[in-house]
Scaffold this active site. Structure first.
Site, short mmCIF file in Angstrom:
data_model
loop_
_atom_site.label_atom_id
_atom_site.label_comp_id
_atom_site.label_asym_id
_atom_site.label_seq_id
_atom_site.Cartn_x
_atom_site.Cartn_y
_atom_site.Cartn_z
N SER A 1 0.78 -1.30 0.04
CA SER A 1 0.08 0.00 0.17
C SER A 1 0.80 1.25 0.00
CB SER A 1 -0.95 -0.06 1.35
OG SER A 1 -0.36 0.06 2.34
N ASP B 1 10.76 1.05 -1.77
CA ASP B 1 9.82 0.25 -1.26
C ASP B 1 9.46 0.52 0.18
OD1 ASP B 1 8.17 -2.03 -1.28
OD2 ASP B 1 9.99 -3.31 -1.77
N GLU C 1 11.12 -8.47 -4.21
CA GLU C 1 11.53 -7.48 -3.43
C GLU C 1 13.05 -7.48 -3.22
OE1 GLU C 1 7.39 -5.83 -1.43
OE2 GLU C 1 8.66 -7.11 -0.44
#
Length: 261
Positions: A35, A88, A110
């Site tokens: 988010s 990130d 990631e």
């Protein structure tokens, strides 16, 4: 026009806005998942619309879709080979900027993207800052074959480490196991506290069936922490600097109110 942003959404938005200041024309940028990272992608999209030229390397299918939607040119890590910067989110970060990531299920991509970058910047709200990692369940990506055996080995291993809890659960998506972009499962380790995160990260990856764990040790360079009042703190672990400022924005023109958790 969207309704007034909540304090948590404001914190995510201003952190993302501040992190965009590290992005320069022509950069190859790793784009995180979750988010908070979604706010970053939207903010970068606005800059691209204004003329910024970057190439994004997304860390998940959903981030790739969002990046394309907002006009960011997207490529693969194999094509880019090396990145100038990755930005990130994180589920937790400690004073040494070690992280727990993977709450969004994209920890493997990631970590690969972050370690293929000159710098990693984490954007977060104040709730992600902790003294000791472990309150957030630690995700571990495992292959589906023999996952219950892998789970038993994990339980046996963490019982001998400096943690508060040893419960391991299979992450679910409704009534079925959650499936990562690579077709794997995620086991969440409910540890409460991780006494030695570096040791934990090394030990977990020795277990057969484990693909990768969500501990990011010595990977993050900068954390940008947003607050609900618009203030932002920037901590750089490499030069030991810390700064604070306020991000001004016109909420009536904000397009990001649909990106909350």
């Amino acid at each position: 026009m969207p309704a007034k942003l909540s304090a948590i959404d404001t914190a995510k938005f201003v952190a993302a806005k501040r992190a965009c200041e590290f992005v320069e024309d022509g950069m190859r940028v790793g784009l995180g998942t979750g988010s908070t990272a979604a706010w970053l992608v939207r903010c970068l999209g606005e800059l691209v619309e204004d003329g910024l030229k970057i190439t994004g390397v997304p860390t998940s299918i959903r981030t790739a879709e969002l990046a394309r939607d907002v006009g960011i040119s997207v490529t693969t890590l194999d094509e880019a080979k090396w990145l100038d910067l990755t930005i990130d989110g994180a589920d937790e970060y400690d004073p040494e900027l070690n992280l727990i990531k993977g709450g969004g299920g994209a920890l493997l991509q990631e970590k690969i993207v972050a370690t293929a970058s000159d710098r990693m910047i984490v954007i977060a709200d104040r709730t992600k800052q902790v003294e000791t990692l472990g309150a957030f369940p630690l995700p571990v990506e495992v292959i589906p074959f023999g996952w219950q055996t892998t789970k038993a080995l994990l339980e046996e291993t963490i019982a001998a480490l400096d943690v508060m809890g040893d419960k391991v659960t299979l992450r679910m998506d409704g009534n079925a196991p959650y499936i990562t972009d690579e077709g794997n499962h995620i086991l969440d380790l409910h540890l409460g506290r991780i006494g030695n995160a570096r040791q934990m990260a090394l030990v977990l990856n020795q277990i057969p069936g484990v693909v990768e764990n969500g501990l990011f040790i010595d990977i993050c360079d900068i954390v940008v922490t947003g607050n609900g009042n618009g203030r932002v703190q920037v901590k750089d672990i490499n030069n030991g600097s810390s700064s604070e400022d306020v991000i001004e924005f016109d909420e009536d023109e904000n397009l990001f109110a649909d990106l909350g958790d």
